[in-house]
Design an enzyme around this catalytic site. Structure first.
Site, mmCIF file in Angstrom:
data_model
loop_
_atom_site.group_PDB
_atom_site.id
_atom_site.type_symbol
_atom_site.label_atom_id
_atom_site.label_comp_id
_atom_site.label_asym_id
_atom_site.label_seq_id
_atom_site.Cartn_x
_atom_site.Cartn_y
_atom_site.Cartn_z
ATOM 1 N N SER A 158 17.721 71.314 25.500
ATOM 2 C CA SER A 158 16.824 70.016 25.848
ATOM 3 C C SER A 158 17.418 68.802 24.807
ATOM 4 C CB SER A 158 15.520 70.315 25.790
ATOM 5 O OG SER A 158 14.697 69.250 26.448
ATOM 6 N N ASP A 257 14.675 68.161 37.471
ATOM 7 C CA ASP A 257 14.688 67.836 36.203
ATOM 8 C C ASP A 257 15.020 66.579 36.067
ATOM 9 O OD1 ASP A 257 14.720 67.548 33.454
ATOM 10 O OD2 ASP A 257 15.607 69.381 32.844
ATOM 11 N N HIS A 287 12.127 71.489 34.383
ATOM 12 C CA HIS A 287 12.578 71.633 32.929
ATOM 13 C C HIS A 287 11.400 72.259 32.381
ATOM 14 C CE1 HIS A 287 14.469 69.675 29.516
ATOM 15 N NE2 HIS A 287 13.337 69.739 28.790
#
Length: 319
Positions: A158, A257, A287
């Protein structure tokens, strides 16, 4: 819900705490409360775990790092600099403890986890400087850490994926450590927030357009404004004009996502630049859905990660 999320992943949706970046202190406390009990139950036998402080860059504070090394190792091993996620706002050594322990144990490698400074308290380039300082420290202490510098890679998830990609760019451009591999897991890469997935996914679980906007505003701080021409490639790697000469990569994305398309575009650009790149996009996921560790898709993602890292770091040649 309008998204075709995998049935094994749906039950967690009602259990997730609110991911509201507008209140960083509460977000951090919530995550710490979730992580603490899980870490207390971990079996760390067989792994030497040690905490260190890497010198910061240009007078910046020292950077806490945690090193994981198999106790049975007798020779130099591949090394992996690990950069946590958390929207640039939360995450620390404890939040990544289980993951780093598992990677070190499963692959038989040295993992260096980095506790970089968080935003909004520290804006770009501070968090990146911390990660790069940790990379330089890892290189300088490779002999003591038992790392084979020919097999040193970087991994980030991320927001950590943004920092990992930027470290790879910086190492290339500043004649820094010769990284052999980069693993970018569901990476944040583009402050412009204009991809189809980013524009479409405004109400997806955990991460959505509003959180992405807040995250970038925190990370860029008052000196830079997201979406403007002044944002440099080291802040948002998707802006890098030249991707040639970067280390081989693996890039992962989740179907629902908002970060999906910037990850896939970056991976395709790496390929076009002659960088060997493996790409995974997992259907029915969102996500952070890998938190459902027993789901078949999550297990597949872990297996794919370990396989890719093992290949990228030439693990077999060390065993």
């Amino acid at each position: 819900m309008k998204y075709n999320i995998d049935p094994e992943l749906r039950p967690i949706l009602d259990l997730l705490p609110p991911f509201d970046l507008a209140d960083p202190a509460t977000m951090r406390a919530t995550m710490d409360a979730m992580v603490g009990p899980a870490n207390a139950a971990l079996d760390t036998s067989g792994t030497a775990i040690s905490d260190h402080a890497a010198p910061g860059l240009a007078g910046a504070p020292e950077v806490p790092v945690r090193v994981y090394r198999p106790e049975s190792a007798t020779a130099a091993l591949p090394g992996l600099l690990y950069l946590h996620g958390g929207g640039f706002v939360f995450g620390n050594l404890e939040s990544e403890h289980a993951t780093c322990l598992a990677i070190s144990r499963q692959l038989g490698i040295v993992v260096v986890s980095v506790d970089y400074r968080l935003s909004p308290e520290t804006a770009f380039p501070g968090p990146l400087d911390d990660c790069y300082a940790a990379l330089l420290w890892t290189q300088a202490n490779a002999a003591t850490l038992g790392i084979d510098l020919r097999r040193l890679g970087v991994m980030g998830q991320s927001a950590g994926g943004c920092l990992a990609a930027a470290c790879a760019l910086r190492a290339r451009d500043e004649n820094g450590p010769a990284l052999c591999y980069q693993f970018l897991s569901i990476p944040v890469l583009d402050d412009r927030l204009d991809t189809p997935s980013m524009q479409a996914f405004t109400d997806t679980p955990i991460w959505h357009l509003a959180n992405a906007e807040q995250s970038w505003d925190y990370y860029l701080g008052s000196a830079l404004q997201r979406g403007t021409a002044e944002v440099p490639a080291l802040a948002a790697p998707a802006r890098a004009a030249n991707l040639q000469g970067l280390p081989p990569a693996c890039v992962t994305a989740m179907e629902f996502d908002p970060l999906r398309d910037e990850a896939l575009i970056y991976a395709q650009r790496l390929l076009a630049a002659g960088v060997s790149t493996e790409i995974h996009c997992y259907p029915g996921t969102f996500h952070g859905s890998s938190m459902v560790v027993d789901a078949a898709l999550s297990k597949r993602g872990v297996a794919d990660m370990l396989t890719a890292l093992g290949r990228g770091l030439c693990v077999e040649s060390s065993q």
